[in-house]
Design a protein around this motif. Structure first.
Motif, PDB file in Angstrom:
ATOM      1  N   LYS A  39     -17.119 -11.749  43.222  1.00  0.00           N
ATOM      2  CA  LYS A  39     -18.375 -12.493  43.156  1.00  0.00           C
ATOM      3  C   LYS A  39     -18.550 -13.097  41.768  1.00  0.00           C
ATOM      4  O   LYS A  39     -18.542 -12.383  40.767  1.00  0.00           O
ATOM      5  CB  LYS A  39     -19.550 -11.569  43.462  1.00  0.00           C
ATOM      6  CG  LYS A  39     -19.494 -10.968  44.861  1.00  0.00           C
ATOM      7  CD  LYS A  39     -20.552  -9.905  45.045  1.00  0.00           C
ATOM      8  CE  LYS A  39     -20.397  -9.239  46.409  1.00  0.00           C
ATOM      9  NZ  LYS A  39     -21.351  -8.124  46.575  1.00  0.00           N
ATOM     10  N   PRO A  40     -18.731 -14.414  41.722  1.00  0.00           N
ATOM     11  CA  PRO A  40     -18.952 -15.051  40.418  1.00  0.00           C
ATOM     12  C   PRO A  40     -20.386 -14.828  39.966  1.00  0.00           C
ATOM     13  O   PRO A  40     -21.250 -14.450  40.758  1.00  0.00           O
ATOM     14  CB  PRO A  40     -18.689 -16.535  40.716  1.00  0.00           C
ATOM     15  CG  PRO A  40     -19.049 -16.684  42.156  1.00  0.00           C
ATOM     16  CD  PRO A  40     -18.699 -15.384  42.825  1.00  0.00           C
ATOM     17  N   PRO A  41     -20.689 -15.055  38.697  1.00  0.00           N
ATOM     18  CA  PRO A  41     -22.089 -14.960  38.250  1.00  0.00           C
ATOM     19  C   PRO A  41     -22.930 -16.032  38.915  1.00  0.00           C
ATOM     20  O   PRO A  41     -22.439 -17.089  39.311  1.00  0.00           O
ATOM     21  CB  PRO A  41     -21.996 -15.174  36.736  1.00  0.00           C
ATOM     22  CG  PRO A  41     -20.696 -15.879  36.534  1.00  0.00           C
ATOM     23  CD  PRO A  41     -19.774 -15.384  37.592  1.00  0.00           C
ATOM     24  N   ILE A  42     -24.229 -15.759  39.055  1.00  0.00           N
ATOM     25  CA  ILE A  42     -25.127 -16.695  39.730  1.00  0.00           C
ATOM     26  C   ILE A  42     -25.231 -17.986  38.934  1.00  0.00           C
ATOM     27  O   ILE A  42     -25.492 -17.974  37.728  1.00  0.00           O
ATOM     28  CB  ILE A  42     -26.523 -16.068  39.905  1.00  0.00           C
ATOM     29  CG1 ILE A  42     -26.443 -14.882  40.862  1.00  0.00           C
ATOM     30  CG2 ILE A  42     -27.509 -17.095  40.434  1.00  0.00           C
ATOM     31  CD1 ILE A  42     -27.764 -14.188  41.086  1.00  0.00           C
ATOM     32  N   THR A  43     -25.001 -19.083  39.603  1.00  0.00           N
ATOM     33  CA  THR A  43     -25.140 -20.398  38.991  1.00  0.00           C
ATOM     34  C   THR A  43     -26.018 -21.266  39.885  1.00  0.00           C
ATOM     35  O   THR A  43     -26.131 -21.024  41.088  1.00  0.00           O
ATOM     36  CB  THR A  43     -23.776 -21.085  38.804  1.00  0.00           C
ATOM     37  OG1 THR A  43     -23.123 -21.182  40.085  1.00  0.00           O
ATOM     38  CG2 THR A  43     -22.899 -20.288  37.856  1.00  0.00           C
ATOM     39  N   VAL A  44     -26.637 -22.272  39.276  1.00  0.00           N
ATOM     40  CA  VAL A  44     -27.480 -23.215  40.009  1.00  0.00           C
ATOM     41  C   VAL A  44     -26.919 -24.610  39.792  1.00  0.00           C
ATOM     42  O   VAL A  44     -26.827 -25.080  38.651  1.00  0.00           O
ATOM     43  CB  VAL A  44     -28.946 -23.150  39.541  1.00  0.00           C
ATOM     44  CG1 VAL A  44     -29.795 -24.168  40.299  1.00  0.00           C
ATOM     45  CG2 VAL A  44     -29.505 -21.751  39.740  1.00  0.00           C
ATOM     46  N   VAL A  45     -26.537 -25.257  40.883  1.00  0.00           N
ATOM     47  CA  VAL A  45     -26.034 -26.625  40.816  1.00  0.00           C
ATOM     48  C   VAL A  45     -27.221 -27.551  41.050  1.00  0.00           C
ATOM     49  O   VAL A  45     -27.726 -27.676  42.166  1.00  0.00           O
ATOM     50  CB  VAL A  45     -24.937 -26.872  41.866  1.00  0.00           C
ATOM     51  CG1 VAL A  45     -24.412 -28.300  41.766  1.00  0.00           C
ATOM     52  CG2 VAL A  45     -23.806 -25.869  41.697  1.00  0.00           C
ATOM     53  N   GLY A  46     -27.689 -28.180  40.002  1.00  0.00           N
ATOM     54  CA  GLY A  46     -28.873 -29.031  40.086  1.00  0.00           C
ATOM     55  C   GLY A  46     -29.870 -28.666  38.997  1.00  0.00           C
ATOM     56  O   GLY A  46     -29.846 -27.549  38.458  1.00  0.00           O
ATOM     57  N   ASP A  47     -30.752 -29.577  38.675  1.00  0.00           N
ATOM     58  CA  ASP A  47     -31.722 -29.393  37.586  1.00  0.00           C
ATOM     59  C   ASP A  47     -33.044 -28.885  38.148  1.00  0.00           C
ATOM     60  O   ASP A  47     -33.656 -29.521  39.000  1.00  0.00           O
ATOM     61  CB  ASP A  47     -31.942 -30.720  36.863  1.00  0.00           C
ATOM     62  CG  ASP A  47     -32.900 -30.568  35.687  1.00  0.00           C
ATOM     63  OD1 ASP A  47     -33.067 -29.421  35.212  1.00  0.00           O
ATOM     64  OD2 ASP A  47     -33.475 -31.582  35.258  1.00  0.00           O
TER      65      ASP A  47
END
Length: 383
Positions: A265-273
């Motif tokens: 599991k990768p760290p939580i990321t958010v794609v978008g502003d």
């Protein structure tokens, strides 16, 4: 023996009196008003949606008794004639899912044996919809439930926002999968101040299509979260990695299969502003809220100043109300497909949107033989 011939004759009873004769029988009515609406719930809290629907239809709720005996067996007694009529059974699913399923099955079978013409199940939240895929040595329970409902006598189902649209293929009779998104979009436009400064958020890549549909209808931006904890169980203890049995013949060493690398599991990321914006997370079901709470914290860290969660079915199990109240979530908006009045008392952040209007219209159109396409206007295959 003479043949008796019956010809036309003039009625001795005036036309105005033929509809109701003195000995109590009524004239056969073949109009499209021959239908009844029943509630299959034994819990009073679960009949609220049925009452709202019947009020909109302008009919009374059918007289029936549903209860559990001392040994927890379900018993159903229909208190009026249903012969030759269209019968709609409204069944909302409370926390005790299995009891609600048995209530629905027993009532459907009771109506079938009472010679009802058509038996239509109105099941806003379809239970076991999460178990619609084969996992390890499990089973597709949703397919089993579909077969049970058909065997009990149901001929049509009205539901709302199935967890997977492919569930419709489990049934061998018509099923109408209505959408709650028009009501939730209307709530966003009317109840969220400055919603033009919002961004629609998909909690996981699998929810991106749903979020995209909301974003395009509201003319808002889209953000997708990635890296949250998955719900699937570990594959390490199910026997897949155990050595095969010693059944190989002499001289045969078996096949060398490529090894499947385990997921990390990768760290939580958010794609978008989302910085300086209102974040609106959309999903179909909100049950255990741990993932939603973690998503809200991540969005707060990235600058979102208000966080809303919009979902069709608010199951809100276990400690969900307390966790929502203590989290960074500002408001949770769900429809009344599932009763959640107790949870609302525990957490003032939970709001309800009424969807009885579209359910009542679906009942009216099915009974009158009208097209259902009006209820699916501007809804594409991906929605």
């Amino acid at each position: 023996m003479p043949i008796r011939r019956f010809g036309g004759h003039r009625s001795l009873v005036p036309y105005s009196q033929t509809s109701k004769l003195s000995y109590g029988y009524t004239k056969m009515n073949i109009s499209r008003s021959d239908y009844r609406v029943f509630s299959a719930n034994s819990s009073t809290a679960c009949t609220e949606l049925a009452k709202r629907i019947t009020e909109r239809l302008g009919v009374e709720l059918g007289r029936s008794v549903v209860y559990q005996e001392s040994n927890t067996e379900t018993r159903v007694e229909v208190k009026e004639s249903v012969r030759g009529q269209d019968i709609f059974i409204i069944q909302t699913i409370p926390r005790d899912v299995n009891t609600a399923v048995m209530e629905l099955l027993v009532m459907a079978y009771a109506l079938k044996t009472s010679c009802a013409k058509n038996i239509i199940g109105v099941i806003p939240y379809f239970p076991y919809s999460k178990q619609c895929k084969m996992r390890k040595r499990g089973s597709i329970v949703c397919k089993l439930l579909a077969s049970m409902l058909a065997k009990a006598g149901l001929t049509h189902i009205i539901t709302m926002d199935l967890h997977q649209k492919e569930i419709q293929g489990f049934f061998n009779f018509p099923i109408d999968n209505l959408r709650a998104s028009p009501f939730l979009i209307q709530y966003i436009q009317e109840e969220i101040p400055d919603y033009r400064n919002a961004v629609i958020v998909a909690k996981s890549p699998s929810a991106a299509k749903r979020a995209q549909a909301y974003a395009e209808r509201l003319r808002l931006g889209l953000a997708v979260m990635h890296g949250e904890a998955q719900h699937s169980e570990s594959d390490m203890a199910d026997g897949r990695h155990s050595p095969p049995l010693s059944r190989t013949t002499a001289g045969h060493t078996g096949l060398e299969l490529p090894l499947m690398m385990p997921k990390e599991k990768p760290p939580i990321t958010v794609v978008g502003d989302v910085g300086g914006r209102i974040a609106i997370i959309v999903d179909d079901i909100i049950d255990d809220v741990d993932d939603f709470v973690a998503a809200a914290e991540s969005l707060k860290e990235r600058g979102a100043y208000k966080i809303y969660i919009m979902a069709t079915h608010g199951l809100l199990s276990a400690e969900a109300p307390r966790l929502i109240d203590e989290s960074a979530i500002d408001e949770v908006v769900v429809t009344n497909t599932v009763p959640h009045e107790v949870q609302k008392l525990q957490c003032p952040k939970i709001k309800t949107v009424d969807v009885s209007l579209i359910l009542a219209e679906a009942i009216r159109r099915i009974h009158n033989g009208e097209s259902m396409s009006y209820l699916f206007r501007n809804i594409t295959v991906d929605d």
